[in-house]
Design a protein around this motif. Structure first.
Motif: not given
Ligand code: OAD
Length: 253
Positions: A3-12
């Motif tokens: 449900g929550n994005p990691s920083d890595e996912m946001r960067d991607r």
């Protein structure tokens, strides 16, 4: 961490160049357009094969036209919602975005989406049942409007048992094969070939994000599932990704 994005996912997400967005009836639900399946859906208490198949049309074209004219009226009386608008804005924020919609209501276009593939056609158009290409004005008074060639006109939507436009489908598959992110919004994921598109994107290594209040057969493929209505969740997700406002147009424009 579905449900929550990691920083890595946001960067991607922020680094992604090619986007494929797949939408279904759920994106228009908050505009007041009913979905197909589930309580209150268009298929509840009706037989899809009578209203949305070549056989149903040949059996009772006037009945089919009454149903489509009712849907046209409904669509003309509603507006695109914040979910449609968020997708149109996303297209202006990222380098390349293709929107493949199963919807026939034209609301994405009205919201400003431009690179649009209408997989199941468009409810507001019609064409000759026999496939002739005569220019015809549809008579709104006729129970079954006719083409200039004398054959019935039919709504330009894909019916059960029919194949999708080959060029449109080929383009959708090609976009999936090379997308970095596939965003899936408001579809039950049970009608093929549209439901196969996220799997193609997954195989190509794309990040998959789903926005839907319910779990679907596509949920298991997804890296992130945002549970909730699209008109609320999509603008919030855009903000969370850092797309607060309209992108600044390039200098000189
Ligand atoms: P469905 O009616 O099958 O599914 C609608 C989906 O939207 C469901 O998964 C709901 O949980 C979800 N939903 C409902 N409200 C929502 C909201 N506010 N925000 C986001 N999601 C929401 O519609 P489709 O998947 O589009 O085909 O159906 C696919 C095809 O089946 C349609 O294009 C139509 C139909 O038969 C043809 O007519 C050829």
């Amino acid at each position: 961490m579905r449900g929550n994005p990691s920083d890595e996912m946001r960067d991607r997400i922020r680094g992604a160049r090619r986007w494929l967005v797949l939408t279904g009836a759920g994106i228009s639900a908050e505009s007041g357009v009913p979905t197909f399946r589930g309580a209150g859906g268009l298929w509840e208490g009706s037989r899809p094969e009578e209203l949305a198949s070549p056989e149903g049309f040949r059996a009772d074209p006037a009945r089919v036209w009454r149903w489509y004219r009712w849907r046209r009226e409904l669509i003309r009386g509603v507006e695109p919602n914040e979910g449609h608008r968020a997708i149109a804005r996303l297209e202006r924020c990222v380098p390349e975005l293709c929107l493949a919609t199963q919807n026939v209501d034209g609301l994405h276009e009205r919201a400003g989406s431009r690179n649009l593939l209408e997989l199941h056609g468009n409810l507001l158009r019609s064409h000759c049942l026999e496939g002739c290409s005569a220019e015809t004005t549809e008579d709104p008074e006729a129970a079954v409007p006719l083409c200039r060639c004398g054959a019935p006109l039919r709504p330009s939507v894909v019916w059960f048992g029919e194949t999708l436009d080959e060029q449109v489908l080929r383009e959708a598959f090609a976009r999936c094969e090379r997308c970095d992110v596939c965003l899936i919004v408001g579809t039950s994921g049970v009608v093929y070939p549209a439901a196969a598109l996220p799997g193609i994107a997954r195989q190509a290594g794309a990040l998959l994000i789903e926005v839907n209040p319910e779990e679907t057969p596509l949920t298991g493929l997804c890296d992130r599932s945002i549970r909730g209505p699209a008109a609320q969740q999509l603008p919030a997700w855009m903000r969370e990704c850092g797309w607060e406002e309209e992108p600044t147009p390039p200098a000189g424009v």
